[in-house]
Design a protein around this motif. Structure first.
Motif, PDB file in Angstrom:
ATOM      1  N   LEU A 177       1.878 -13.855  23.350  1.00 55.91           N
ATOM      2  CA  LEU A 177       2.581 -12.769  23.242  1.00 55.91           C
ATOM      3  C   LEU A 177       2.582 -11.657  24.571  1.00 55.91           C
ATOM      4  N   ASP A 178       4.052 -11.103  24.541  1.00 59.18           N
ATOM      5  CA  ASP A 178       4.168 -10.098  25.817  1.00 59.18           C
ATOM      6  C   ASP A 178       4.016  -8.898  25.096  1.00 59.18           C
ATOM      7  N   PRO A 179       3.933  -7.640  25.775  1.00 54.80           N
ATOM      8  CA  PRO A 179       3.824  -6.300  25.276  1.00 54.80           C
ATOM      9  C   PRO A 179       5.387  -6.024  24.478  1.00 54.80           C
ATOM     10  N   GLY A 180       5.154  -5.387  23.339  1.00 53.56           N
ATOM     11  CA  GLY A 180       6.446  -5.166  22.740  1.00 53.56           C
ATOM     12  C   GLY A 180       6.862  -6.010  21.818  1.00 53.56           C
ATOM     13  N   GLN A 181       6.125  -7.311  21.822  1.00 55.28           N
ATOM     14  CA  GLN A 181       6.704  -8.347  20.864  1.00 55.28           C
ATOM     15  C   GLN A 181       5.794  -7.907  19.496  1.00 55.28           C
ATOM     16  N   SER A 182       6.231  -8.358  18.577  1.00 56.24           N
ATOM     17  CA  SER A 182       5.661  -8.078  17.178  1.00 56.24           C
ATOM     18  C   SER A 182       4.789  -9.378  16.705  1.00 56.24           C
ATOM     19  N   LEU A 183       3.803  -8.872  15.956  1.00 54.55           N
ATOM     20  CA  LEU A 183       2.496  -9.901  15.300  1.00 54.55           C
ATOM     21  C   LEU A 183       2.047  -9.231  14.051  1.00 54.55           C
ATOM     22  N   VAL A 184       2.107 -10.339  13.207  1.00 51.08           N
ATOM     23  CA  VAL A 184       1.363  -9.892  11.560  1.00 51.08           C
ATOM     24  C   VAL A 184       0.255 -10.706  11.855  1.00 51.08           C
ATOM     25  N   VAL A 185      -0.791  -9.928  11.523  1.00 49.18           N
ATOM     26  CA  VAL A 185      -2.494 -10.372  11.361  1.00 49.18           C
ATOM     27  C   VAL A 185      -2.470 -10.193   9.862  1.00 49.18           C
ATOM     28  N   THR A 186      -2.957 -11.525   9.148  1.00 45.61           N
ATOM     29  CA  THR A 186      -3.516 -11.364   7.878  1.00 45.61           C
ATOM     30  C   THR A 186      -5.086 -11.194   8.112  1.00 45.61           C
ATOM     31  N   GLY A 187      -5.681 -10.690   6.863  1.00 45.68           N
ATOM     32  CA  GLY A 187      -7.102 -10.375   6.918  1.00 45.68           C
ATOM     33  C   GLY A 187      -7.545  -9.660   7.900  1.00 45.68           C
ATOM     34  N   ALA A 188      -6.655  -8.508   8.147  1.00 45.20           N
ATOM     35  CA  ALA A 188      -6.731  -7.417   9.292  1.00 45.20           C
ATOM     36  C   ALA A 188      -8.017  -6.773   8.980  1.00 45.20           C
TER      37      ALA A 188
ATOM     38  N   GLY B 178      -0.761  -4.038  23.947  1.00 40.56           N
ATOM     39  CA  GLY B 178       0.979  -3.603  23.784  1.00 40.56           C
ATOM     40  C   GLY B 178       1.666  -4.286  22.891  1.00 40.56           C
ATOM     41  N   VAL B 179       1.097  -5.094  21.838  1.00 45.07           N
ATOM     42  CA  VAL B 179       1.697  -5.968  21.113  1.00 45.07           C
ATOM     43  C   VAL B 179       1.894  -4.775  19.723  1.00 45.07           C
ATOM     44  N   THR B 180       3.104  -4.866  19.031  1.00 45.80           N
ATOM     45  CA  THR B 180       3.338  -4.330  17.725  1.00 45.80           C
ATOM     46  C   THR B 180       2.645  -4.924  16.733  1.00 45.80           C
ATOM     47  N   VAL B 181       1.560  -4.577  16.160  1.00 43.72           N
ATOM     48  CA  VAL B 181       0.783  -5.259  14.918  1.00 43.72           C
ATOM     49  C   VAL B 181       1.282  -4.677  13.420  1.00 43.72           C
ATOM     50  N   THR B 182       1.573  -5.814  12.765  1.00 38.74           N
ATOM     51  CA  THR B 182       1.420  -5.215  11.376  1.00 38.74           C
ATOM     52  C   THR B 182       0.199  -5.914  10.933  1.00 38.74           C
ATOM     53  N   GLY B 183      -0.710  -4.969  10.294  1.00 35.52           N
ATOM     54  CA  GLY B 183      -1.919  -5.706   9.673  1.00 35.52           C
ATOM     55  C   GLY B 183      -1.794  -5.647   8.233  1.00 35.52           C
ATOM     56  N   VAL B 184      -2.303  -6.988   7.535  1.00 34.36           N
ATOM     57  CA  VAL B 184      -2.024  -7.107   6.345  1.00 34.36           C
ATOM     58  C   VAL B 184      -3.595  -7.301   5.254  1.00 34.36           C
ATOM     59  N   ALA B 185      -3.754  -6.513   4.620  1.00 30.56           N
ATOM     60  CA  ALA B 185      -5.288  -6.378   4.165  1.00 30.56           C
ATOM     61  C   ALA B 185      -5.036  -5.647   2.609  1.00 30.56           C
ATOM     62  N   ARG B 186      -6.142  -5.409   2.350  1.00 31.89           N
ATOM     63  CA  ARG B 186      -6.004  -4.597   0.736  1.00 31.89           C
ATOM     64  C   ARG B 186      -5.742  -3.095   0.885  1.00 31.89           C
ATOM     65  N   PRO B 187      -5.276  -2.702  -0.035  1.00 34.97           N
ATOM     66  CA  PRO B 187      -4.658  -1.161   0.133  1.00 34.97           C
ATOM     67  C   PRO B 187      -6.060  -0.288   0.708  1.00 34.97           C
ATOM     68  N   ALA B 188      -7.099  -0.537   0.141  1.00 30.55           N
ATOM     69  CA  ALA B 188      -8.302   0.198   0.550  1.00 30.55           C
ATOM     70  C   ALA B 188      -8.720   0.250   2.092  1.00 30.55           C
ATOM     71  N   ASP B 189      -7.892  -0.767   2.688  1.00 31.85           N
ATOM     72  CA  ASP B 189      -8.195  -1.041   3.972  1.00 31.85           C
ATOM     73  C   ASP B 189      -7.367  -0.552   5.199  1.00 31.85           C
ATOM     74  N   GLU B 190      -6.253   0.271   4.300  1.00 34.07           N
ATOM     75  CA  GLU B 190      -5.172   0.908   5.342  1.00 34.07           C
ATOM     76  C   GLU B 190      -5.652   1.738   6.383  1.00 34.07           C
ATOM     77  N   GLU B 191      -6.359   2.668   6.128  1.00 38.93           N
ATOM     78  CA  GLU B 191      -6.914   3.467   7.320  1.00 38.93           C
ATOM     79  C   GLU B 191      -7.455   2.837   8.302  1.00 38.93           C
ATOM     80  N   PHE B 192      -8.395   2.001   7.961  1.00 38.13           N
ATOM     81  CA  PHE B 192      -9.168   1.227   8.976  1.00 38.13           C
ATOM     82  C   PHE B 192      -8.241   0.306   9.727  1.00 38.13           C
ATOM     83  N   VAL B 193      -7.507  -0.469   9.163  1.00 31.13           N
ATOM     84  CA  VAL B 193      -6.635  -1.241   9.953  1.00 31.13           C
ATOM     85  C   VAL B 193      -5.908  -0.438  10.836  1.00 31.13           C
ATOM     86  N   ARG B 194      -5.253   0.873  10.641  1.00 31.04           N
ATOM     87  CA  ARG B 194      -4.633   1.455  11.139  1.00 31.04           C
ATOM     88  C   ARG B 194      -5.151   1.923  12.413  1.00 31.04           C
ATOM     89  N   SER B 195      -6.320   2.259  12.170  1.00 30.79           N
ATOM     90  CA  SER B 195      -7.550   2.846  13.433  1.00 30.79           C
ATOM     91  C   SER B 195      -7.586   1.769  14.298  1.00 30.79           C
TER      92      SER B 195
END
Length: 296
Positions: free
Chosen positions: A139-150, A166-183
């Motif tokens: 992946l190059d900077p700016g491309q999008s990536l989904v990571v499961t088990g984030a 510089g990759v734009t990441v969407t993290g997939v995880a449990r609701p309680a893990d959102e703050e950590f994944v965004r961190s």
């Protein structure tokens, strides 16, 4: 020396602590006095027979943090160095869940200086697997990536490393893990609702199977984490699965990212080597954030 092994497959009670001869390094190899070694799901897989080897003694443990204790001919390392390493343990009769372990000198990197040994032991397997999985995606900077088990060990490293590039990441995880994944640097978060065909690539650390490839756009890329189990290519999507490889030079780069504050190492709990079966039981319970670490 003492080592954790399995000689018959089963639950946590199948893990035995045995006395074996201390291994000697051959040409191009080093021996490490193990100070800490993380427990990973692959060890549970070995224990239950997921990778075969019935009728043999199988060693446990892939991650290592410790001190170089002996150096074989031609190995360009120094006794006394504090190091980390990956012991590729598939089918080995001894692993890093032991008092000493022998590995190729090329698998070794100097240990991080900003974390303790127990935390350092959580780096090699999962960080190398994440980095090598990202290599497959190209992946190059700016491309999008989904990571499961984030929020997991491998997935968390993948989110952080990709975001750092510089990759734009969407993290997939449990609701309680959102703050950590965004961190970790995820720009977006999902509990599993991702638009079909909306991502440039997917790294399926959670092993979701058929759902995850559908999220990749036509001509994108998908990487799984079970070698040989990746889905067939459809819609021009490149598919692959990472098989982690020991790589001391790459591990040294990851160590630098730890010391620079880019990568954070997480320890959930520590166990004495003699409590290896207890650690396996805790792993089987699930819900762990961070690694379980054995300390000889």
């Amino acid at each position: 020396m003492r080592a954790a092994v399995v000689t018959s497959f089963g639950g946590p009670e199948a893990v035995e602590i045995v006395e074996v001869e201390t291994p000697e390094p051959g040409a191009g190899e080093v021996r490490i006095k193990v100070a800490a070694a993380a427990l990973n799901p692959v060890d549970a897989g070995v224990r239950v027979g997921a990778f075969g080897g019935a009728g043999r003694r199988l060693g446990l443990g892939w991650d290592i943090a410790g001190t170089l204790d002996a150096v074989g001919a031609g190995a360009d390392r120094q006794v006394g160095e504090e190091v980390v390493a990956l012991h590729y343990g598939m089918g080995a009769d001894l692993g890093s869940h032991a008092e000493y372990v022998v590995v190729p000198a090329a698998a070794v990197a100097k240990a991080p200086t900003t974390v303790d040994t127990v935390h350092a032991a959580t780096l090699p397997l999962n960080a190398l697997a994440a980095a090598q999985a990202l290599d497959l995606l190209s992946l190059d900077p700016g491309q999008s990536l989904v990571v499961t088990g984030a929020a997991g060990a491998l997935g968390g490293f993948a989110v952080r490393l990709a975001a750092h590039r510089g990759v734009t990441v969407t993290g997939v995880a449990r609701p309680a893990d959102e703050e950590f994944v965004r961190s970790l640097g995820a720009a977006h978060f999902s509990t599993g609702q991702v638009a079909a065909g909306g991502a440039g690539a997917v790294l399926d650390a959670a092993q979701l199977g058929e759902r995850a490839p559908a999220w990749v756009r036509d001509g994108g890329a998908f990487t799984g984490v079970i070698p040989g189990a990746q889905p067939a290519s459809v819609r021009g999507v490149r598919t692959a699965a990472v098989e982690v490889a020991a790589d001391g030079a790459r591990l040294a780069e990851l160590v630098r990212l730890v010391d620079d504050g880019v990568l954070t190492l997480r320890v959930a709990e520590t166990f004495a080597l003699a409590e290896a079966a207890k650690a396996h039981a805790r792993l089987a319970e699930g819900g762990i954030r961070g690694r379980l670490v054995l300390v000889p």
